[in-house]
Enzyme design. Structure first.
Site, short mmCIF file in Angstrom:
data_model
loop_
_atom_site.label_atom_id
_atom_site.label_comp_id
_atom_site.label_asym_id
_atom_site.label_seq_id
_atom_site.Cartn_x
_atom_site.Cartn_y
_atom_site.Cartn_z
N HIS A 116 23.51 42.92 45.06
CA HIS A 116 24.55 42.22 44.12
C HIS A 116 24.66 40.88 44.60
O HIS A 116 25.89 40.64 45.27
CB HIS A 116 25.75 43.06 43.78
CG HIS A 116 26.38 42.95 42.79
ND1 HIS A 116 27.44 41.61 42.57
CD2 HIS A 116 26.55 43.49 41.81
CE1 HIS A 116 27.93 41.68 41.44
NE2 HIS A 116 27.47 42.69 40.80
N TYR A 149 28.02 38.44 38.42
CA TYR A 149 29.23 37.69 38.11
C TYR A 149 28.88 36.78 36.86
O TYR A 149 29.55 35.74 36.78
CB TYR A 149 29.43 36.61 39.49
CG TYR A 149 29.37 37.41 40.69
CD1 TYR A 149 30.23 38.18 41.14
CD2 TYR A 149 28.13 37.43 41.68
CE1 TYR A 149 30.26 38.77 42.16
CE2 TYR A 149 28.05 38.05 42.79
CZ TYR A 149 29.24 38.71 43.02
OH TYR A 149 29.04 39.58 44.26
N ASP A 176 27.49 47.86 34.58
CA ASP A 176 26.75 47.05 35.60
C ASP A 176 26.87 47.74 36.96
O ASP A 176 27.43 48.83 37.01
CB ASP A 176 27.23 45.77 35.67
CG ASP A 176 26.95 44.95 34.68
OD1 ASP A 176 26.39 45.16 33.36
OD2 ASP A 176 27.31 43.52 34.76
N ASP A 177 25.82 47.58 37.69
CA ASP A 177 25.96 47.90 39.18
C ASP A 177 25.34 49.25 39.37
O ASP A 177 25.39 49.96 40.54
CB ASP A 177 27.21 47.84 39.68
CG ASP A 177 27.88 46.32 39.55
OD1 ASP A 177 27.22 45.56 39.07
OD2 ASP A 177 28.95 46.23 40.07
N HIS A 225 19.88 44.02 36.72
CA HIS A 225 21.11 43.20 37.35
C HIS A 225 20.81 42.77 38.74
O HIS A 225 21.40 41.87 39.37
CB HIS A 225 22.11 44.28 37.46
CG HIS A 225 23.67 43.62 37.56
ND1 HIS A 225 24.00 42.54 36.97
CD2 HIS A 225 24.61 44.13 38.47
CE1 HIS A 225 25.32 42.53 37.12
NE2 HIS A 225 25.61 43.22 38.19
N HIS A 236 31.62 49.02 34.34
CA HIS A 236 30.87 49.35 35.73
C HIS A 236 31.06 51.02 35.82
O HIS A 236 32.01 51.61 35.91
CB HIS A 236 31.29 49.00 36.91
CG HIS A 236 31.42 47.45 36.91
ND1 HIS A 236 32.48 46.77 36.27
CD2 HIS A 236 30.67 46.41 37.33
CE1 HIS A 236 32.41 45.44 36.08
NE2 HIS A 236 31.09 45.18 36.96
ZN ZN Z 1 27.61 43.47 38.82
#
Ligand code: ZN
Length: 241
Positions: free
Chosen positions: A121, A158, A66-67, A117, A208
């Site tokens: 964020h 999250y 992710d991210d 995503h 991540h």
């Molecule tokens: Zn994330």
């Protein structure tokens, strides 16, 4: 107090040694508590190896990141995945895509799954539904512009998701079953041990690609699981099963 703890530890190690055979005491002597943890993992590994080389498949797992994309680490991660012949799933942030379009293109070209995503964020359940959906749509279109494919999967930041969003989005949310806590641990060995301890057939592993330790851990996790007979697939393949 300290002496008593060490004694207790020694009992634990000796007990482990009776079951697992030699080799552990030396390791345990190196460093107290950490060694005890290692002994537990060594136990798991020893147990797994009893399956022998004839063992066929230990199961199927999906590695998810992710991210990203991250301009410092994602390319190195892609290099290592390519070298190992492993496909992963990436849930991207629109704000991180800008300037890293070539990396997104490479992910797609090399067979990884690309999902959304969000733009930045944010907890989507904290936004009004229209705003949240607008952000998902925007990130989705950014990816489609680069790869020519409109992502079908998304991961809520999250893991926060609700019925109103589920009803209105065209994408399928992908959660996870193994949280590596890589963003918090920042220690490749600790991340690897934790993950190997929790993995089972069908696991969706959350990582991540924004940390060097995560990339390092991902390679160790892959190498261990491949050796144990696991197969890596993209998250969509696990969801279809
Ligand atoms: Zn994330």
């Amino acid at each position: 107090m300290k002496f008593r703890r060490q004694q207790a530890l020694l009992v634990l190690i000796l007990t482990a040694d009776i079951f697992l055979g030699g080799g552990l005491i030396r390791m345990a002597a190196e460093s107290g508590e950490r060694a005890a943890v290692s002994a537990v993992f060594a136990g798991k590994e020893a147990e797994d190896r009893r399956g022998g080389p004839e063992q066929e498949s230990a199961g199927t797992v999906a590695l998810t990141f992710d991210d990203g994309p991250n301009e410092r680490y994602t390319e190195a991660l892609l290099d290592g995945l390519e070298k190992r012949g492993v496909k992963a799933s990436f849930f991207l942030l629109g704000d991180c895509i800008r300037g890293n379009e070539a990396t997104v293109k490479r992910m797609d070209a090399e067979g990884h799954l690309i999902g959304v995503h969000g733009m930045s964020h944010v907890d989507l359940t904290g936004e009004d539904v229209e705003t949240a959906l607008g952000q998902l749509r925007q990130a989705r279109e950014m990816i489609a512009q680069i790869t020519g494919k409109r992502p079908e999967y998304m991961r809520p930041p999250y893991g926060n998701w609700n019925g109103a969003l589920a009803e209105r989005t065209e994408m399928e949310p992908v959660f996870w079953s193994v949280d590596t806590l890589d963003w918090k641990l920042r220690d490749a060995e600790a991340i690897t041990e934790r993950t190997l301890h929790c993995v089972e057939d069908g696991s969706v592993i959350l990582m991540h690609d924004g940390f060097e330790t995560s990339v390092e851990a991902a390679f160790a996790i892959i190498d261990n699981l491949l050796a144990d007979g696991y197969t890596f697939v993209t998250a969509d393949e696990l969801m279809i099963d």
